[in-house]
Design an enzyme around this catalytic site. Sequence first.
Site, PDB file in Angstrom:
ATOM      1  N   ASN A   9       0.869  -1.177   0.000  1.00 19.74           N
ATOM      2  CA  ASN A   9       0.000   0.000   0.000  1.00 19.74           C
ATOM      3  C   ASN A   9       0.906   1.228   0.000  1.00 19.74           C
ATOM      4  OD1 ASN A   9      -1.797   2.045   0.501  1.00 19.74           O
ATOM      5  ND2 ASN A   9      -2.495   1.271   2.489  1.00 19.74           N
ATOM      6  N   LYS A  11       0.111   4.259  -0.304  1.00 19.31           N
ATOM      7  CA  LYS A  11      -0.553   5.408   0.343  1.00 19.31           C
ATOM      8  C   LYS A  11      -0.352   6.693  -0.469  1.00 19.31           C
ATOM      9  CE  LYS A  11      -0.255   2.990   4.704  1.00 19.31           C
ATOM     10  NZ  LYS A  11      -0.098   2.992   6.162  1.00 19.31           N
ATOM     11  N   HIS A  94      -9.504   0.857   4.823  1.00 24.49           N
ATOM     12  CA  HIS A  94      -8.222   0.964   5.510  1.00 24.49           C
ATOM     13  C   HIS A  94      -8.394   1.848   6.748  1.00 24.49           C
ATOM     14  CE1 HIS A  94      -4.117   2.200   6.410  1.00 24.49           C
ATOM     15  NE2 HIS A  94      -3.764   1.075   5.824  1.00 24.49           N
ATOM     16  N   GLU A  96      -6.810   4.220   7.900  1.00 25.33           N
ATOM     17  CA  GLU A  96      -6.665   5.672   7.675  1.00 25.33           C
ATOM     18  C   GLU A  96      -7.942   6.258   7.071  1.00 25.33           C
ATOM     19  OE1 GLU A  96      -2.980   5.192   5.607  1.00 25.33           O
ATOM     20  OE2 GLU A  96      -2.132   4.549   7.520  1.00 25.33           O
ATOM     21  N   GLU A 164      -5.694  -5.500  10.292  1.00 24.54           N
ATOM     22  CA  GLU A 164      -4.667  -4.503  10.565  1.00 24.54           C
ATOM     23  C   GLU A 164      -4.991  -3.765  11.857  1.00 24.54           C
ATOM     24  OE1 GLU A 164      -2.427  -3.255   6.802  1.00 24.54           O
ATOM     25  OE2 GLU A 164      -4.201  -2.006   6.932  1.00 24.54           O
ATOM     26  N   GLY A 170       2.285   1.616  10.843  1.00 23.46           N
ATOM     27  CA  GLY A 170       3.248   2.710  10.754  1.00 23.46           C
ATOM     28  C   GLY A 170       3.960   3.037  12.054  1.00 23.46           C
ATOM     29  N   SER A 210       3.244  -2.764  10.342  1.00 19.30           N
ATOM     30  CA  SER A 210       4.685  -2.832  10.598  1.00 19.30           C
ATOM     31  C   SER A 210       5.320  -4.163  10.179  1.00 19.30           C
ATOM     32  CB  SER A 210       4.973  -2.527  12.072  1.00 19.30           C
ATOM     33  OG  SER A 210       4.575  -1.200  12.387  1.00 19.30           O
TER      34      SER A 210
HETATM   35  P1  PGA Z   1       2.795  -0.219   7.718  1.00 16.80           P
HETATM   36  O1  PGA Z   1       1.353   0.059   7.098  1.00 16.80           O
HETATM   37  O2  PGA Z   1       3.326  -1.476   7.091  1.00 16.80           O
HETATM   38  O3  PGA Z   1       3.591   0.991   7.381  1.00 16.80           O
HETATM   39  O4  PGA Z   1       2.586  -0.391   9.195  1.00 16.80           O
HETATM   40  C1  PGA Z   1       0.454  -0.997   6.873  1.00 16.80           C
HETATM   41  C2  PGA Z   1      -0.808  -0.519   6.227  1.00 16.80           C
HETATM   42  O5  PGA Z   1      -1.214   0.632   6.478  1.00 16.80           O
HETATM   43  O6  PGA Z   1      -1.425  -1.236   5.442  1.00 16.80           O
END
Ligand code: PGA
Length: 252
Positions: A9, A11, A94, A96, A164, A170, A210
């Site tokens: 992803n 983003k 997601h 976010e 997730e 993140g 992560s």
């Molecule tokens: P990350 O993000 O691997 O940076 O933790 C995962 C995601 O948002 O799908």
Amino acid sequence: MRTPIIAGNWKCNMRLDTAFELAAGLKERIDGIEGVEKIVCPAFVHIPSIEVALTMTSIKVGAQDVHWEDDVAATGEIGAAQLEELVDYVIIGHSERRHKFGETDDAVNRKVKASLEAGLQPIMCVGETLEERQSGKTDQVLVRQTTHGLRDVAMPDGFIIAYEPVWAIGTGTAATVADADQAISLIRREVADIYGEAAAGTVRILYGGSVTPENITEFMAVDGIDGALVGGASLKVDAFSRIVEEAARVRS
Ligand code: PGA
């Protein structure tokens, strides 16, 4: 047998030249890797270029969101039928989107339905916040997000869900394998309650939060974890390639 998936992803990251370089680097490193479905999800504006960069490769392209209507007055949105002309997959719900932009379970459900109708494969994300985990609400949240997201959905075999936990995204702190396994087993049981054991056995449930080239091995070692949705580590050719290589090695 469920084919594992490693999805990146991207983003809201990178300018087009960097995204293009990343795609070219991945083509070189992971195009030939078999046994794992490889997906990258660039920003909407980069999709056509990345699609061209990855034409005739085994690396598929996905989008990061979708609107649930087509051919309507919805300024700024992109409909499922429009997306389907370019990509195969779409991330829906997601964390976010849910937490920064107020996306509801109901919106997730509409997007899942519209995507399936248009012939896209949704990657439906679910996951609890830290507060919800600490107050013992993880199971309740996962059940709510899963059942609501799938309400009145004719789920195809191989449907993709990503677990997730919001606190792991993140942050550099991934869930423990035991916690991820427990959450994913719960999600699969919920799916079995709605669609039956056989259908639930085909659903691919990924872990995200992560994920790195170092910790992917232990996640892939668990039978019920069918791959990963990767954020930060998907922005580097070497890190993402090592995750794909390792996933393929563990499952071969
Ligand atoms: P990350 O993000 O691997 O940076 O933790 C995962 C995601 O948002 O799908």
